[in-house]
Design a protein around this motif. Structure first.
Motif, PDB file in Angstrom:
ATOM      1  N   LEU A   1       0.843  -1.189   0.000  1.00  0.00           N
ATOM      2  CA  LEU A   1       0.000   0.000   0.000  1.00  0.00           C
ATOM      3  C   LEU A   1       0.882   1.245   0.000  1.00  0.00           C
ATOM      4  CD1 LEU A   1      -2.950   0.955   0.120  1.00  0.00           C
ATOM      5  CD2 LEU A   1      -2.736   0.983   2.622  1.00  0.00           C
ATOM      6  N   PRO A   2       0.871   2.025  -1.084  1.00  0.00           N
ATOM      7  CA  PRO A   2       1.715   3.219  -1.143  1.00  0.00           C
ATOM      8  C   PRO A   2       1.272   4.272  -0.133  1.00  0.00           C
ATOM      9  CG  PRO A   2       0.226   3.134  -3.031  1.00  0.00           C
ATOM     10  CD  PRO A   2       0.093   1.832  -2.322  1.00  0.00           C
ATOM     11  N   GLY A   3       2.249   4.880   0.539  1.00  0.00           N
ATOM     12  CA  GLY A   3       1.970   5.968   1.465  1.00  0.00           C
ATOM     13  C   GLY A   3       1.531   5.542   2.841  1.00  0.00           C
ATOM     14  N   ALA A   4       1.303   4.242   3.057  1.00  0.00           N
ATOM     15  CA  ALA A   4       0.884   3.749   4.375  1.00  0.00           C
ATOM     16  C   ALA A   4       2.123   3.319   5.143  1.00  0.00           C
ATOM     17  CB  ALA A   4      -0.089   2.583   4.233  1.00  0.00           C
ATOM     18  N   LEU A   5       2.508   4.107   6.125  1.00  0.00           N
ATOM     19  CA  LEU A   5       3.754   3.884   6.848  1.00  0.00           C
ATOM     20  C   LEU A   5       3.465   3.287   8.220  1.00  0.00           C
ATOM     21  CD1 LEU A   5       6.834   4.277   6.898  1.00  0.00           C
ATOM     22  CD2 LEU A   5       6.440   6.560   7.857  1.00  0.00           C
ATOM     23  N   LEU A   6       3.934   2.066   8.433  1.00  0.00           N
ATOM     24  CA  LEU A   6       3.867   1.425   9.746  1.00  0.00           C
ATOM     25  C   LEU A   6       5.271   1.374  10.317  1.00  0.00           C
ATOM     26  CD1 LEU A   6       2.150  -0.086  11.875  1.00  0.00           C
ATOM     27  CD2 LEU A   6       2.695  -2.206  10.659  1.00  0.00           C
ATOM     28  N   LEU A   7       5.410   1.764  11.579  1.00  0.00           N
ATOM     29  CA  LEU A   7       6.695   1.780  12.271  1.00  0.00           C
ATOM     30  C   LEU A   7       6.564   0.996  13.578  1.00  0.00           C
ATOM     31  CD1 LEU A   7       7.399   5.559  11.721  1.00  0.00           C
ATOM     32  CD2 LEU A   7       8.770   3.709  10.755  1.00  0.00           C
ATOM     33  N   PRO A   8       7.669   0.456  14.096  1.00  0.00           N
ATOM     34  CA  PRO A   8       7.600  -0.274  15.368  1.00  0.00           C
ATOM     35  C   PRO A   8       6.977   0.569  16.478  1.00  0.00           C
ATOM     36  CG  PRO A   8       9.712  -0.653  14.309  1.00  0.00           C
ATOM     37  CD  PRO A   8       9.026   0.421  13.513  1.00  0.00           C
ATOM     38  N   ARG A   9       6.022  -0.035  17.190  1.00  0.00           N
ATOM     39  CA  ARG A   9       5.292   0.569  18.304  1.00  0.00           C
ATOM     40  C   ARG A   9       4.362   1.708  17.882  1.00  0.00           C
ATOM     41  NH1 ARG A   9       9.992  -0.732  19.808  1.00  0.00           N
ATOM     42  NH2 ARG A   9      10.855   1.308  19.333  1.00  0.00           N
ATOM     43  N   ALA A  10       4.188   1.927  16.595  1.00  0.00           N
ATOM     44  CA  ALA A  10       3.210   2.888  16.102  1.00  0.00           C
ATOM     45  C   ALA A  10       1.951   2.137  15.676  1.00  0.00           C
ATOM     46  CB  ALA A  10       3.785   3.680  14.933  1.00  0.00           C
ATOM     47  N   TYR A  11       0.873   2.883  15.478  1.00  0.00           N
ATOM     48  CA  TYR A  11      -0.409   2.286  15.128  1.00  0.00           C
ATOM     49  C   TYR A  11      -0.864   2.810  13.769  1.00  0.00           C
ATOM     50  CZ  TYR A  11      -0.588   0.713  19.950  1.00  0.00           C
ATOM     51  OH  TYR A  11      -0.293   0.096  21.142  1.00  0.00           O
ATOM     52  N   LEU A  12      -1.478   1.927  12.994  1.00  0.00           N
ATOM     53  CA  LEU A  12      -1.935   2.283  11.652  1.00  0.00           C
ATOM     54  C   LEU A  12      -3.361   1.771  11.470  1.00  0.00           C
ATOM     55  CD1 LEU A  12      -1.208   3.408   8.800  1.00  0.00           C
ATOM     56  CD2 LEU A  12      -0.528   1.069   8.203  1.00  0.00           C
ATOM     57  N   PRO A  13      -4.342   2.677  11.308  1.00  0.00           N
ATOM     58  CA  PRO A  13      -5.712   2.233  11.023  1.00  0.00           C
ATOM     59  C   PRO A  13      -5.856   1.887   9.545  1.00  0.00           C
ATOM     60  CG  PRO A  13      -5.642   4.615  11.214  1.00  0.00           C
ATOM     61  CD  PRO A  13      -4.239   4.132  11.494  1.00  0.00           C
ATOM     62  N   LEU A  14      -6.596   0.836   9.246  1.00  0.00           N
ATOM     63  CA  LEU A  14      -6.801   0.388   7.870  1.00  0.00           C
ATOM     64  C   LEU A  14      -8.259  -0.007   7.678  1.00  0.00           C
ATOM     65  CD1 LEU A  14      -3.690  -1.952   7.443  1.00  0.00           C
ATOM     66  CD2 LEU A  14      -3.999   0.274   6.322  1.00  0.00           C
ATOM     67  N   HIS A  15      -8.773   0.333   6.508  1.00  0.00           N
ATOM     68  CA  HIS A  15     -10.094  -0.145   6.092  1.00  0.00           C
ATOM     69  C   HIS A  15      -9.869  -1.148   4.970  1.00  0.00           C
ATOM     70  CE1 HIS A  15     -14.312  -0.297   5.190  1.00  0.00           C
ATOM     71  NE2 HIS A  15     -14.108   0.102   3.942  1.00  0.00           N
ATOM     72  N   ILE A  16     -10.254  -2.382   5.175  1.00  0.00           N
ATOM     73  CA  ILE A  16      -9.974  -3.473   4.241  1.00  0.00           C
ATOM     74  C   ILE A  16     -11.245  -3.802   3.475  1.00  0.00           C
ATOM     75  CG2 ILE A  16      -9.085  -5.812   3.998  1.00  0.00           C
ATOM     76  CD1 ILE A  16      -7.072  -3.873   5.228  1.00  0.00           C
ATOM     77  N   PHE A  17     -11.197  -3.603   2.151  1.00  0.00           N
ATOM     78  CA  PHE A  17     -12.403  -3.845   1.351  1.00  0.00           C
ATOM     79  C   PHE A  17     -12.152  -4.737   0.140  1.00  0.00           C
ATOM     80  CE2 PHE A  17     -10.396   0.048  -0.070  1.00  0.00           C
ATOM     81  CZ  PHE A  17     -10.368  -0.079  -1.451  1.00  0.00           C
ATOM     82  N   GLU A  18     -10.921  -4.795  -0.384  1.00  0.00           N
ATOM     83  CA  GLU A  18     -10.662  -5.657  -1.531  1.00  0.00           C
ATOM     84  C   GLU A  18     -10.753  -7.124  -1.119  1.00  0.00           C
ATOM     85  OE1 GLU A  18      -7.482  -4.951  -4.351  1.00  0.00           O
ATOM     86  OE2 GLU A  18      -7.063  -3.037  -3.349  1.00  0.00           O
ATOM     87  N   PRO A  19     -11.353  -7.982  -1.963  1.00  0.00           N
ATOM     88  CA  PRO A  19     -11.510  -9.399  -1.588  1.00  0.00           C
ATOM     89  C   PRO A  19     -10.207 -10.088  -1.211  1.00  0.00           C
ATOM     90  CG  PRO A  19     -12.897  -8.900  -3.472  1.00  0.00           C
ATOM     91  CD  PRO A  19     -12.064  -7.660  -3.220  1.00  0.00           C
ATOM     92  N   ARG A  20      -9.107  -9.824  -1.935  1.00  0.00           N
ATOM     93  CA  ARG A  20      -7.860 -10.527  -1.619  1.00  0.00           C
ATOM     94  C   ARG A  20      -7.326 -10.132  -0.250  1.00  0.00           C
ATOM     95  NH1 ARG A  20      -3.662  -7.742  -5.979  1.00  0.00           N
ATOM     96  NH2 ARG A  20      -4.587  -5.652  -5.928  1.00  0.00           N
ATOM     97  N   TYR A  21      -7.540  -8.872   0.162  1.00  0.00           N
ATOM     98  CA  TYR A  21      -7.030  -8.448   1.456  1.00  0.00           C
ATOM     99  C   TYR A  21      -8.016  -8.779   2.576  1.00  0.00           C
ATOM    100  CZ  TYR A  21      -3.526  -6.418  -1.477  1.00  0.00           C
ATOM    101  OH  TYR A  21      -2.526  -6.265  -2.406  1.00  0.00           O
TER     102      TYR A  21
END
Length: 209
Positions: free
Chosen positions: A13-33
């Motif tokens: 996912l371009p632009g979605a940055l996850l780092l150790p001990r940080a939190y990332l909210p995601l909305h999952i809608f594509e069938p494969r994901y």
């Protein structure tokens, strides 16, 4: 510590940055994901975030950067139509060893964690001048770009949350986000963050997402 050689399911996912001990909210809608999340919940609750290389974002199987970050599903909301709302908690960065022939709708890799053994340890506090510089340059960047930021909330953040939060939330381009991810440690990431904030505020050359 996650073992080197682990199999990871990846979410490019371009632009979605996850780092150790940080939190990332995601909305999952594509069938494969959605399938990826269902598999992760049944197995180990791990999802590996990684960015496609610029120019590859629209490809079905885009080429990827070598380094990403694996997260643990800390919170999940399963919606009636099969979609998910997730919050990932960053655990450790990884390096892609090879892509696996997985036979699933989502891609899987073999990952190495050897060079990121310190990711699960709490970093040292930033020097006070560095903290002040980050806040000052963030204000300049926000003013230059017309961004609305809760500065009272920013001041209450600990050093790592400040750096990680700015790295995640500021609309840097994909390459800049990747550089922040790949920084050797928290201090190096803070140094880079100041440089990118200064550059973006000064001449507008950073690309907004």
């Amino acid at each position: 510590m996650i073992k080197t050689g682990s199999r990871l399911s990846i979410f490019p996912l371009p632009g979605a940055l996850l780092l150790p001990r940080a939190y990332l909210p995601l909305h999952i809608f594509e069938p494969r994901y959605r399938a990826l999340v269902s598999d992760s919940l049944a197995r180990d609750r791990r999802v590996a975030m990684i960015q496609p290389i610029p120019g590859e974002e629209r490809a079905d199987r885009p080429d990827l950067f070598d380094i990403g970050c694996v997260g643990r599903i800390a919170n999940v909301e399963a919606l009636e139509d099969g979609r998910f709302n997730l919050i990932l908690e960053g655990v450790s960065r990884f390096r892609v060893v090879r892509e696996l022939e997985a036979g699933t709708a989502f891609r899987q890799i073999e990952a190495s964690f050897d060079e990121f053994s310190e990711d699960e340890a709490d970093p040292d506090p930033l020097p006070s001048p560095m903290r002040s510089e980050i806040e000052r340059e963030a204000r300049r960047f926000a003013d230059a770009r017309g961004l609305m930021i809760d500065w009272d909330g920013v001041e209450r953040l600990d050093d790592e949350s400040l750096v990680n939060g700015m790295a995640q939330a500021i609309p840097f381009d994909v390459v800049t986000k990747q550089a922040l991810l790949e920084a050797a440690d928290a201090l190096a990431r803070a140094d880079l963050l100041v440089d990118f904030l200064r550059l973006g505020a000064g001449d507008g050359s950073q690309t907004l997402q």
